[in-house]
Design a protein around this motif. Structure first.
Motif, PDB file in Angstrom:
ATOM      1  N   GLY A  67       0.736  -1.410   0.129  1.00 27.70           N
ATOM      2  CA  GLY A  67      -0.118  -0.160  -0.086  1.00 27.70           C
ATOM      3  C   GLY A  67       0.736   1.141   0.029  1.00 27.70           C
ATOM      4  N   GLY A  68       2.009   1.301   0.692  1.00 29.08           N
ATOM      5  CA  GLY A  68       2.790   2.263   0.682  1.00 29.08           C
ATOM      6  C   GLY A  68       3.579   2.736  -0.451  1.00 29.08           C
ATOM      7  N   GLU A  69       3.878   1.704  -1.169  1.00 25.43           N
ATOM      8  CA  GLU A  69       4.594   2.048  -2.282  1.00 25.43           C
ATOM      9  C   GLU A  69       3.722   2.244  -3.462  1.00 25.43           C
ATOM     10  OE1 GLU A  69       7.454  -0.332  -5.671  1.00 25.43           O
ATOM     11  OE2 GLU A  69       7.021  -1.310  -3.665  1.00 25.43           O
ATOM     12  N   LEU A  70       2.462   1.836  -3.375  1.00 20.76           N
ATOM     13  CA  LEU A  70       1.427   2.157  -4.573  1.00 20.76           C
ATOM     14  C   LEU A  70       0.989   3.727  -4.249  1.00 20.76           C
ATOM     15  CD1 LEU A  70      -0.965  -0.677  -4.889  1.00 20.76           C
ATOM     16  CD2 LEU A  70       0.429   0.167  -6.785  1.00 20.76           C
ATOM     17  N   ARG A  71       1.025   3.992  -2.895  1.00 22.68           N
ATOM     18  CA  ARG A  71       0.751   5.617  -2.709  1.00 22.68           C
ATOM     19  C   ARG A  71       1.702   6.452  -3.101  1.00 22.68           C
ATOM     20  NH1 ARG A  71      -3.482   8.834  -0.387  1.00 22.68           N
ATOM     21  NH2 ARG A  71      -2.856  10.108   1.174  1.00 22.68           N
ATOM     22  N   GLU A  72       2.860   5.976  -3.119  1.00 23.86           N
ATOM     23  CA  GLU A  72       4.068   6.850  -3.729  1.00 23.86           C
ATOM     24  C   GLU A  72       3.968   6.841  -5.130  1.00 23.86           C
ATOM     25  OE1 GLU A  72       7.830   5.478  -2.469  1.00 23.86           O
ATOM     26  OE2 GLU A  72       7.406   5.617  -0.212  1.00 23.86           O
ATOM     27  N   ARG A  73       3.731   5.678  -5.834  1.00 24.45           N
ATOM     28  CA  ARG A  73       3.618   5.752  -7.238  1.00 24.45           C
ATOM     29  C   ARG A  73       2.380   6.275  -7.739  1.00 24.45           C
ATOM     30  NH1 ARG A  73       6.781   1.646  -9.940  1.00 24.45           N
ATOM     31  NH2 ARG A  73       8.084   0.430  -8.872  1.00 24.45           N
ATOM     32  N   LEU A  74       1.316   6.412  -7.323  1.00 24.84           N
ATOM     33  CA  LEU A  74       0.043   6.733  -7.661  1.00 24.84           C
ATOM     34  C   LEU A  74      -0.354   8.161  -7.228  1.00 24.84           C
ATOM     35  CD1 LEU A  74      -2.376   3.568  -7.550  1.00 24.84           C
ATOM     36  CD2 LEU A  74      -1.172   4.479  -9.472  1.00 24.84           C
ATOM     37  N   GLY A  75       0.449   8.630  -6.117  1.00 28.51           N
ATOM     38  CA  GLY A  75       0.184  10.068  -5.524  1.00 28.51           C
ATOM     39  C   GLY A  75      -0.383  10.288  -4.636  1.00 28.51           C
ATOM     40  N   THR A  76      -0.548  11.338  -3.841  1.00 27.58           N
ATOM     41  CA  THR A  76      -1.561  11.315  -2.665  1.00 27.58           C
ATOM     42  C   THR A  76      -2.932  11.606  -3.070  1.00 27.58           C
ATOM     43  OG1 THR A  76      -1.220  13.921  -2.706  1.00 27.58           O
ATOM     44  CG2 THR A  76       0.405  12.386  -1.234  1.00 27.58           C
ATOM     45  N   GLY A  77      -3.213  11.850  -4.377  1.00 24.27           N
ATOM     46  CA  GLY A  77      -4.931  11.876  -4.652  1.00 24.27           C
ATOM     47  C   GLY A  77      -5.298  10.795  -4.810  1.00 24.27           C
ATOM     48  N   CYS A  78      -4.630   9.600  -4.652  1.00 29.98           N
ATOM     49  CA  CYS A  78      -5.328   8.335  -4.688  1.00 29.98           C
ATOM     50  C   CYS A  78      -5.045   7.612  -3.303  1.00 29.98           C
ATOM     51  CB  CYS A  78      -4.602   7.400  -5.731  1.00 29.98           C
ATOM     52  SG  CYS A  78      -5.150   5.452  -5.894  1.00 29.98           S
ATOM     53  N   ARG A  79      -6.473   7.265  -2.678  1.00 28.57           N
ATOM     54  CA  ARG A  79      -6.301   6.599  -1.373  1.00 28.57           C
ATOM     55  C   ARG A  79      -6.228   5.011  -1.776  1.00 28.57           C
ATOM     56  NH1 ARG A  79      -8.545   9.400   2.659  1.00 28.57           N
ATOM     57  NH2 ARG A  79      -7.012   8.092   3.911  1.00 28.57           N
ATOM     58  N   VAL A  80      -5.289   4.434  -0.898  1.00 28.13           N
ATOM     59  CA  VAL A  80      -5.136   2.784  -1.254  1.00 28.13           C
ATOM     60  C   VAL A  80      -5.424   2.205   0.176  1.00 28.13           C
ATOM     61  CG1 VAL A  80      -3.293   1.232  -1.802  1.00 28.13           C
ATOM     62  CG2 VAL A  80      -3.158   3.730  -2.548  1.00 28.13           C
ATOM     63  N   VAL A  81      -6.478   1.232  -0.070  1.00 28.48           N
ATOM     64  CA  VAL A  81      -7.005   0.577   0.966  1.00 28.48           C
ATOM     65  C   VAL A  81      -6.897  -0.945   1.048  1.00 28.48           C
ATOM     66  CG1 VAL A  81      -9.363   0.287   2.344  1.00 28.48           C
ATOM     67  CG2 VAL A  81      -8.613   2.693   1.495  1.00 28.48           C
ATOM     68  N   GLY A  82      -6.895  -1.690   1.614  1.00 28.73           N
ATOM     69  CA  GLY A  82      -6.605  -3.141   1.457  1.00 28.73           C
ATOM     70  C   GLY A  82      -6.905  -4.015   2.930  1.00 28.73           C
ATOM     71  N   CYS A  83      -7.336  -5.085   2.555  1.00 32.05           N
ATOM     72  CA  CYS A  83      -7.440  -6.218   3.843  1.00 32.05           C
ATOM     73  C   CYS A  83      -6.893  -7.537   3.182  1.00 32.05           C
ATOM     74  CB  CYS A  83      -8.760  -6.282   4.258  1.00 32.05           C
ATOM     75  SG  CYS A  83     -10.159  -6.883   3.106  1.00 32.05           S
ATOM     76  N   SER A  84      -6.797  -8.399   4.178  1.00 28.40           N
ATOM     77  CA  SER A  84      -6.444  -9.913   3.953  1.00 28.40           C
ATOM     78  C   SER A  84      -7.821 -10.461   3.322  1.00 28.40           C
ATOM     79  CB  SER A  84      -6.107 -10.469   5.234  1.00 28.40           C
ATOM     80  OG  SER A  84      -5.073  -9.915   5.921  1.00 28.40           O
ATOM     81  N   SER A  85      -7.448 -12.030   2.959  1.00 25.33           N
ATOM     82  CA  SER A  85      -8.559 -12.399   2.395  1.00 25.33           C
ATOM     83  C   SER A  85      -8.672 -14.071   2.225  1.00 25.33           C
ATOM     84  CB  SER A  85      -8.895 -12.151   0.801  1.00 25.33           C
ATOM     85  OG  SER A  85      -7.869 -12.840   0.040  1.00 25.33           O
ATOM     86  N   ALA A  86      -9.699 -14.799   2.378  1.00 29.47           N
ATOM     87  CA  ALA A  86      -9.435 -16.184   2.428  1.00 29.47           C
ATOM     88  C   ALA A  86      -9.448 -16.512   0.641  1.00 29.47           C
ATOM     89  CB  ALA A  86     -10.680 -16.675   2.980  1.00 29.47           C
ATOM     90  N   GLY A  87      -9.239 -15.863  -0.168  1.00 28.85           N
ATOM     91  CA  GLY A  87      -9.356 -16.148  -1.595  1.00 28.85           C
ATOM     92  C   GLY A  87      -9.796 -14.968  -2.243  1.00 28.85           C
ATOM     93  N   GLU A  88      -9.449 -14.854  -3.519  1.00 27.04           N
ATOM     94  CA  GLU A  88      -9.857 -13.488  -4.145  1.00 27.04           C
ATOM     95  C   GLU A  88     -10.855 -13.700  -5.479  1.00 27.04           C
ATOM     96  OE1 GLU A  88      -6.704 -13.701  -2.029  1.00 27.04           O
ATOM     97  OE2 GLU A  88      -6.132 -14.189  -4.027  1.00 27.04           O
ATOM     98  N   ILE A  89     -11.337 -12.701  -5.812  1.00 30.64           N
ATOM     99  CA  ILE A  89     -12.169 -12.600  -7.120  1.00 30.64           C
ATOM    100  C   ILE A  89     -11.596 -11.963  -8.056  1.00 30.64           C
ATOM    101  CG2 ILE A  89     -14.392 -12.745  -8.090  1.00 30.64           C
ATOM    102  CD1 ILE A  89     -15.532 -13.015  -5.327  1.00 30.64           C
ATOM    103  N   GLY A  90     -11.196 -12.340  -9.285  1.00 30.45           N
ATOM    104  CA  GLY A  90     -10.590 -11.514 -10.201  1.00 30.45           C
ATOM    105  C   GLY A  90     -11.016 -11.441 -11.547  1.00 30.45           C
ATOM    106  N   PRO A  91     -10.599 -11.052 -12.510  1.00 35.73           N
ATOM    107  CA  PRO A  91     -11.009 -11.079 -14.005  1.00 35.73           C
ATOM    108  C   PRO A  91     -11.826 -12.294 -14.468  1.00 35.73           C
ATOM    109  CG  PRO A  91      -9.186  -9.533 -13.717  1.00 35.73           C
ATOM    110  CD  PRO A  91      -9.158 -10.207 -12.563  1.00 35.73           C
ATOM    111  N   ARG A  92     -11.043 -13.442 -14.153  1.00 31.81           N
ATOM    112  CA  ARG A  92     -11.365 -14.730 -14.536  1.00 31.81           C
ATOM    113  C   ARG A  92     -12.188 -15.550 -13.512  1.00 31.81           C
ATOM    114  NH1 ARG A  92      -6.343 -14.285 -17.160  1.00 31.81           N
ATOM    115  NH2 ARG A  92      -6.608 -13.758 -19.350  1.00 31.81           N
ATOM    116  N   GLY A  93     -12.593 -14.897 -12.322  1.00 34.66           N
ATOM    117  CA  GLY A  93     -13.211 -15.560 -11.433  1.00 34.66           C
ATOM    118  C   GLY A  93     -12.629 -15.842 -10.123  1.00 34.66           C
ATOM    119  N   TYR A  94     -13.003 -16.957  -9.553  1.00 40.18           N
ATOM    120  CA  TYR A  94     -11.957 -17.377  -8.588  1.00 40.18           C
ATOM    121  C   TYR A  94     -10.513 -17.462  -8.761  1.00 40.18           C
ATOM    122  CZ  TYR A  94     -16.406 -18.438  -5.670  1.00 40.18           C
ATOM    123  OH  TYR A  94     -17.429 -18.461  -4.974  1.00 40.18           O
TER     124      TYR A  94
END
Length: 393
Positions: A67-94
């Motif tokens: 999150g810290g590195e993305l904040r630096e790369r994308l600028g302070t105008g972008c909020r970066v928020v995240g959390c752990s997961s038990a699995g993800e859902i992406g562009p191709r599903g699970y």
């Protein structure tokens, strides 16, 4: 489970043949162990000039570092928020062993972030005041769609109070979310905002958008005629001690037609307990049998609750019917899907079919240990917010 590292096949929410419209979110899933994970996410999201990037997963570098590195790369105008997961859902599903990133372009989204601290201590009065100030300072534009997203720490076990507080503090606001913990072994969660970890907190976001929004709710259970009264409970620890004045696990096994020694997570998933609220039945999922013969739940319980045994229905067909009922095809659905549903699909060999549906309806999100919607904390349910093109005219 399969891992996934390909960029979204639908960047920016665009569909072939779409007319000019406010830009939608962009989704990317990257292998959690990738050494260049921040660079890859930033390269995909930067063209959006994002107001927000949501991250779900367990990056090898750690969620705060990412999150810290993305904040630096994308600028302070972008909020970066995240959390752990038990699995993800992406562009191709699970997907698994990935970090799924969802970017919300500033051209069509405005975002505010609020940290509700000390979730396990339930400082409801403090939360109420914080939320009211936050909402007043945000000043939603009533000409645009506004909704909330909540990301609680599942280990705090206080989502029932949290969702009720949110509903009371900002009445009428549609809110969806999912409880987070790390992996299928229910390890402690990491809640992160702009590179800073917030242990034991719930994260609450307000999103204002030019897109149309609609809540999505799907549970694949129907009630049977078998009911029981909670006659003794430990509400703080979410344990039913007695059902119908009998030891809880023993009485549950009788109702489900099982031997007490056959009570396993698989059977709990097949025969959930349902609590009726209003016109709906909500799942009160069982985590385990306690050493004293009680039932450990994943949601709150109290003496006097009347619970109904549930029966499983077709997960894929019902999900498609709910999605097809949306007013317009979604640009994206921000989705929170219970890990018990995913495990049940795995046991049934139906992950490919469900992944195809998730991809078709452009769902992105993560697998949870509880879901939140409409002031309720539920289990074994899919909840989401569909983001659609504005209505013509």
């Amino acid at each position: 489970m399969t891992s996934q590292a390909a960029p979204a096949p639908w960047p920016g929410g665009a569909r072939p043949g779409d007319a000019a419209q406010p830009p939608g979110p962009r989704v990317l899933s990257v292998a959690a162990a990738a050494g260049d994970i921040a660079a890859r996410i930033a390269a995909e999201m930067a063209p959006l000039e994002p107001a927000l990037v949501l991250l779900f997963g367990m990056p090898a570098c750690g969620m705060p570092a990412l999150g810290g590195e993305l904040r630096e790369r994308l600028g302070t105008g972008c909020r970066v928020v995240g959390c752990s997961s038990a699995g993800e859902i992406g562009p191709r599903g699970y997907c698994a062993a990935t970090v799924t990133a969802v970017g919300f372009p500033s051209a069509s989204f405005r975002v505010g972030v609020c940290v509700l601290r000390n979730q396990a201590l339930v400082p409801a009065s403090e939360w109420m005041a914080t939320l009211r100030r936050f909402h007043a300072d945000f000043r939603p534009d009533l000409r645009r769609s506004v909704f909330g997203v909540v990301l609680p720490d599942a280990h705090a076990r206080q989502e029932d109070v949290l969702t009720a507080t949110l509903d009371a503090a900002i009445p009428g606001l549609p809110v969806v979310g999912g409880s987070s913990a790390e992996g299928i072994l229910f390890a402690p969660s990491c809640q992160m905002v702009d590179g800073a970890a917030h242990e034991g907190a719930a994260l609450f976001l307000l999103l204002e958008t030019d897109l149309a929004v609609a809540e999505v709710l799907f549970s694949h259970f129907s009630p049977t005629d078998k009911r029981a009264v909670v006659t003794a409970a430990d509400p703080h620890n979410r344990i039913i001690l007695e059902l119908n004045a009998e030891p809880a696990a023993q009485e549950y096994a009788r109702l489900a037609g099982l031997a007490p020694e056959a009570l396993t997570p698989t059977e709990f998933a097949r025969h959930p307990l349902l609590l009726r609220t209003g016109k709906r039945h909500h799942v009160r999922a069982i985590r385990a049998v306690t050493p004293s013969g009680g039932l450990q739940l994943m949601s709150g319980t109290e003496p006097g609750h009347i619970l109904t045994l549930g029966r499983a229905m077709d997960m894929t067909r019902g999900f498609a019917e709910v999605m097809d009922a949306l007013p317009r095809p979604p640009l994206m659905v921000l989705g929170f899907d219970c890990i018990l549903r995913r495990l049940a699909l795995e046991r049934a060999g139906m992950i490919p079919q469900m992944s195809e549906l998730l991809a078709r309806y452009r769902v992105a999100g993560f697998n949870t240990y509880g879901e939140q919607h409409s002031g309720m904390h539920v289990n074994q349910t899919f909840v989401g917010m569909a983001l659609m093109p504005p209505e013509a005219g």
